[in-house]
Write an enzyme that holds these catalytic residues in place. Structure first.
Site, PDB file in Angstrom:
ATOM      1  N   LYS A   7       1.282 -59.039  19.490  1.00  0.00           N
ATOM      2  CA  LYS A   7       0.182 -58.068  19.423  1.00  0.00           C
ATOM      3  C   LYS A   7       0.000 -57.605  17.984  1.00  0.00           C
ATOM      4  O   LYS A   7       0.905 -57.698  17.168  1.00  0.00           O
ATOM      5  CB  LYS A   7       0.457 -56.840  20.307  1.00  0.00           C
ATOM      6  N   SER A  26      -4.594 -62.863  25.330  1.00  0.00           N
ATOM      7  CA  SER A  26      -4.749 -61.543  24.721  1.00  0.00           C
ATOM      8  C   SER A  26      -4.969 -61.574  23.211  1.00  0.00           C
ATOM      9  O   SER A  26      -5.475 -60.605  22.656  1.00  0.00           O
ATOM     10  CB  SER A  26      -3.550 -60.659  25.037  1.00  0.00           C
TER      11      SER A  26
END
Length: 194
Positions: free
Chosen positions: A99, A55
């Site tokens: 993230k 990711s």
């Protein structure tokens, strides 16, 4: 009568010199400072975690290790662009997620046509990020509360992030820290080259 010069059991008193006391105090102070610095450094930078998944590619790769700064967010709030480390929904049985913060408290977030809008303005980012195929819960406008952050993975179409209903917005109390140093990768071992 003559005095006998036999054995005497009188001991001379030993005197502690000021120089010895000063040396001892300097030693104790030095040890105390060293222990304190070791504690602060260990607390601040003592956690490392591995990236799980793709990711955050191409910035961070699956299996790459990252050091976490736990102190910075006790002094300041996460900022846009920071790569934060958190446990989704505070679940201690989960692995750490890494993230990028794209919106901070008080802002409105929405994904329209595959593009991120913050406060109804197209989010300014370079062309390296793909157009998002799935807006998830951000298809509707989300207004972040005073302790909430909206995060996305850099590999937008292969990321479980704030768009996912099971992750959602990230509250400040589940943020462990900021990713501050990524360990060098062995590209061959990680399958990036043959």
């Amino acid at each position: 009568m003559a005095k006998s010069k036999g054995l005497t059991f009188i001991q001379k008193k030993k005197r502690i010199k000021k120089a010895h006391i000063k040396e001892l105090l300097i030693f104790i102070f030095s040890v105390s400072v060293t222990v304190f610095l070791a504690f602060v450094l260990n607390y601040t930078f003592g956690i490392r975690t591995s990236v799980i998944g793709v990711s955050m590619e191409p910035i961070l790769y699956n299996g790459q290790e990252v050091l976490i700064d736990r102190l910075v967010y006790q002094l300041t709030a996460p900022k846009k662009g920071d790569v934060i480390v958190f446990l989704p929904n505070g679940n201690p049985n989960s692995h750490f997620y890494l993230k990028r913060v794209v919106a901070v408290p008080g802002e409105a977030v929405q994904i329209v046509g595959g593009y991120l809008y913050v406060n109804d303005i197209l989010y300014d980012e370079d062309d390296s990020f793909d157009k998002m195929e799935d807006a998830g819960i951000a298809g509707n406008k989300i207004i972040l509360r005073s302790d909430e952050f909206f995060v996305l993975g850099d590999n937008r179409n292969n990321s479980e992030d704030s768009r996912s209903g099971n992750i959602g917005v990230v509250s400040r109390d589940v943020i462990t820290g900021k990713a501050w140093f990524k360990m060098p990768i062995d590209a061959e071992k990680m399958g990036l080259i043959e």
